[in-house]
Write a protein that holds these residues in place. Structure first.
Motif, short mmCIF file in Angstrom:
data_model
loop_
_atom_site.label_atom_id
_atom_site.label_comp_id
_atom_site.label_asym_id
_atom_site.label_seq_id
_atom_site.Cartn_x
_atom_site.Cartn_y
_atom_site.Cartn_z
N LYS A 75 0.84 -1.20 0.00
CA LYS A 75 0.00 0.00 0.00
C LYS A 75 0.87 1.25 0.00
N ALA A 76 1.90 1.27 0.84
CA ALA A 76 2.79 2.43 0.89
C ALA A 76 3.52 2.62 -0.43
N GLU A 187 -4.27 -7.81 -1.81
CA GLU A 187 -4.76 -7.77 -0.43
C GLU A 187 -4.84 -6.33 0.06
N ALA A 188 -6.00 -5.94 0.59
CA ALA A 188 -6.22 -4.55 1.03
C ALA A 188 -5.50 -4.29 2.34
N ALA A 189 -5.12 -3.03 2.53
CA ALA A 189 -4.44 -2.64 3.77
C ALA A 189 -4.58 -1.14 3.94
N SER A 190 -4.39 -0.69 5.16
CA SER A 190 -4.43 0.75 5.43
C SER A 190 -3.09 1.39 5.09
N PHE A 191 -3.11 2.70 4.95
CA PHE A 191 -1.90 3.44 4.60
C PHE A 191 -1.22 3.95 5.86
N GLU A 192 0.08 3.65 5.98
CA GLU A 192 0.85 4.08 7.14
C GLU A 192 1.95 5.05 6.69
N PRO A 193 1.81 6.36 7.00
CA PRO A 193 2.82 7.33 6.58
C PRO A 193 4.22 7.03 7.08
N ALA A 194 4.35 6.35 8.22
CA ALA A 194 5.68 6.05 8.75
C ALA A 194 6.47 5.18 7.78
N LEU A 195 5.77 4.31 7.05
CA LEU A 195 6.47 3.48 6.08
C LEU A 195 7.05 4.31 4.95
#
Length: 465
Positions: A75-76, A187-195
């Protein structure tokens, strides 16, 4: 076995690229080919400048160390790519205000985006260990892009039509890749800005070396075009495009297949006797096959020049080609092998400085050679080769900073295999077929002995895995 199939896909890509350049050079006028060559280099540079940091982050962090990390990393990476694509399009549009034709600016931006996206997609498949689908897509991309480019050049043998065919090929490949991987990477996932921050810190520094690596030939082509003119430089540009490509693809293929195992062994065990042997085997394989590539190209250089290269480019091509082979050999090792210890130890400044040194010395050597040789094509290319050789010699200091056990026998056989066609060309200049026969037969004999030595010591173990 899947890794060997993936390696074969790289060799197929090299062969297709080789044939494509010859065909395009025949179809286009020297001026149009010079424009096409510069366009390809600039679009590749744009793809690296905008997207290479994302691909480096993928190769370092994807798919992650935990079962749930792959979707988050993907996702990132997707968000990062989308943002970079938007920036690339904005930059391409802005270039119109600097006298760049609108259609060329748009074509360049779209080609850069599609190249960056396809490279990222293939990298994700490779690090997921999906080598079979990776090999299939790698070969498909080479074929589709070649057919599209040739179709554009045949419809109208102009620069614009050829580039339009290339763009159409990328679009068709994109649909094909989406179809083949429709059930994976979803596969769906949320977005993590830290990545994103983690990816950018590592990827931007590592990618800077790739940017320097692209600036080197771009600067060289700009010097040749400025000094010799578009028509006068076309033969040398064709030699650069045609003869560097096999080195880049073959050495990059070996690195892509073998390097992940070297990294894993270093991270897991450190500098143990087993690791020193593995690292030495890796270096020997890169060096030996680079020399074998140079030997094969040099042995076939004269017949290729006489019967494949168009008459309008033949003389300049054959004049520049020997120096291009030497230049490409040095740069393949400088870019892919010498910075390995710095990569393993995360000494990113050393990676960047080595790439910068290669870029500066290559172009400074080209200018110096031209100045000393009245700015003729042979003098320019000879100066560039000497600059690349000096950069490689300096980079050896980085290479030996990490101990390894080098395998000398196959490398020495490959070196003799290269020396035979070089000496045959110089010694039998009065007879084309005699020099070619001696070069091909003698070079092939020693290179085959080197390959047999590799098979006995390394390839047999790889095949069993």
């Amino acid at each position: 076995m899947a890794k060997i199939v993936a390696l074969a896909a790289y060799f197929y890509q090299a062969a297709v690229a080789f044939g494509l350049l010859i065909a395009v050079a025949h179809l286009l006028t020297p001026v149009d080919y010079a424009a096409y060559s510069l366009f390809i280099t600039i679009s590749q540079f744009a793809a690296i400048f905008c997207f290479e940091w994302v691909r480096f982050a993928c190769s370092r962090f994807y798919p992650g160390s935990t079962p749930g990390s792959e979707a988050l990393e993907r996702k990132a990476l997707g968000v990062e790519f989308a943002a970079c694509a938007a920036i690339c399009l904005i930059a391409a549009s802005a270039s119109i205000f600097f006298s760049v034709p609108g259609d060329i600016a748009v074509f360049g931006g779209l080609v850069a985006i599609l190249q960056g996206g396809s490279d990222l997609h293939l990298t994700m498949l490779r690090f997921r260990q999906e080598f079979r689908i990776f090999s299939r897509l790698q070969g498909s991309r080479a074929t589709i892009l070649a057919v599209g480019t040739l179709a554009g050049a045949i419809v109208a043998p102009t620069f614009a039509s050829t580039v339009a065919g290339l763009l159409a090929g990328y679009v068709i490949y994109g649909f094909w890749a989406a179809f083949l991987t429709r059930d994976s990477l979803r596969e769906a996932a949320s977005f993590e800005p830290a990545l994103v921050r983690k990816h950018f810190v590592y990827g931007s520094v590592a990618a800077s070396a790739s940017v320097m690596g692209m600036l080197a030939p771009l600067g060289l082509k700009s010097i040749l075009t400025a000094v010799l003119g578009a028509g006068g430089a076309a033969g040398a540009l064709l030699a650069l495009d045609l003869l560097q490509r096999p080195f880049v693809l073959i050495v990059s293929a070996l690195q892509a297949i073998q390097y992940p195992d070297v990294v894993a062994a270093y991270d897991r065990e450190g500098v143990t006797p087993a690791f020193r042997k593995q690292l030495g085997d890796y270096y020997s394989l890169l060096t030996g096959l680079t020399l074998m590539t140079a030997a094969g190209i040099f042995a076939l250089l004269q017949p290729v020049g006489q019967f494949v290269i168009s008459a309008g480019l033949r003389t300049e091509f054959l004049t520049a080609a020997p120096f291009v082979i030497g230049l490409a050999t040095c740069r393949a090792l400088t870019a892919n092998m010498l910075p390995t210890p710095a990569h393993l130890r995360h000494r990113l400044l050393a990676i960047f400085l080595l790439a910068l040194l290669d870029c500066l010395l290559l172009n400074a050597g080209t200018l110096a050679g031209g100045y000393l040789g009245s700015f003729r094509d042979a003098a320019l290319m000879a100066g560039g080769m000497i600059g690349a050789l000096i950069a490689m010699a300096i980079g050896v200091k980085v290479l030996v900073s990490l101990p390894f056990d080098f395998v000398w026998q196959p490398v020495l056989l490959a070196a003799v295999g290269l020396a035979v066609p070089v000496l045959a060309t110089a010694g039998f200049s009065y007879s084309l077929w005699l020099s070619v026969s001696v070069g091909v037969i003698g070079g092939a004999l020693f290179c085959l002995l080197g390959l047999y030595s590799y098979f006995v010591t390394m390839f047999r173990q790889q095949a069993r895995s």
